[in-house]
Design an enzyme around this catalytic site. Sequence first.
Site, short mmCIF file in Angstrom:
data_model
loop_
_atom_site.label_atom_id
_atom_site.label_comp_id
_atom_site.label_asym_id
_atom_site.label_seq_id
_atom_site.Cartn_x
_atom_site.Cartn_y
_atom_site.Cartn_z
N SER A 67 -16.15 -29.91 -25.30
CA SER A 67 -15.29 -29.49 -24.18
C SER A 67 -14.85 -28.04 -24.31
CB SER A 67 -14.04 -30.38 -24.11
OG SER A 67 -14.41 -31.73 -24.03
N GLN A 68 -14.45 -27.46 -23.20
CA GLN A 68 -14.04 -26.04 -23.22
C GLN A 68 -12.68 -25.89 -23.91
OE1 GLN A 68 -13.60 -25.45 -18.85
NE2 GLN A 68 -12.34 -23.72 -19.45
#
Length: 227
Positions: A67-68
């Site tokens: 995930s970012q």
Amino acid sequence: MVEDETANSEKEKEALISFWLKNKFVKDQRVIEAFRAIDRRDFVLPYQKAIAYEDRPLPILAEQTISQPTTVVQMLEALELKPGMAVLEIGAGSGYNAALIAELVKPDGKVYSIEIIPELADFARANIKKAGLEEIVQVINADGSKGWPPAAPYDRIVVTAAAPDIPKAYVEQLKEDGILLIPVSISEEPELTELIKARKQKGGLVKKTLEGYYTFVKLRGEKGYAD
Ligand code: SAH
């Protein structure tokens, strides 16, 4: 060359932190400390090290993603983690989020991170070992859409894949007053989600939707999406 890359990554990392603090995305200093302590470059694929601190998700193995960073820290803050807690994570992926959680619950806490794809469970396990957190994080290759009964109940349950709805097993396996954080699909396109933060109160869930929309890969398994 490699030194330049390292220096550049450090700069990008600090720029992200300044951006979060300025915009009040993150208020908990412990979350920032954990983000500094765990190096995202150790959890991405070797060719991605130079771009590890760009604020976007990155492909890992088997068409899954890490995930970012902004999503990761927002979720960490929402979890209100404290030392000593027992945490269940669904979707180990690279092991990055599990390592950050471990930083926030150590030295006595425990993280059980479930991963349905065997090669990713191996990847996460190896990364966790490299970070020296194998005493705190246990990576388990299983279907986490049903939770993980052997180590229940948990203080926190966090799902890092888009779920069609909230599986009952998570409520059952959460301690009273515990927090469940789960991205739930909101449209025909399952990957688009809202983030639900729920607290278990008198056996049921008191839910709140966090601000914004998020994208996650689909939750698979018995209580997830079939394809
Ligand atoms: N938290 C990860 C990123 C998660 S990506 C990180 O920090 O890198 C979502 C992960 O959930 C993928 O690796 C996917 O294989 C896994 N997953 C999907 N359905 C699952 C299920 N039912 N049980 C366990 N893992 C699942």
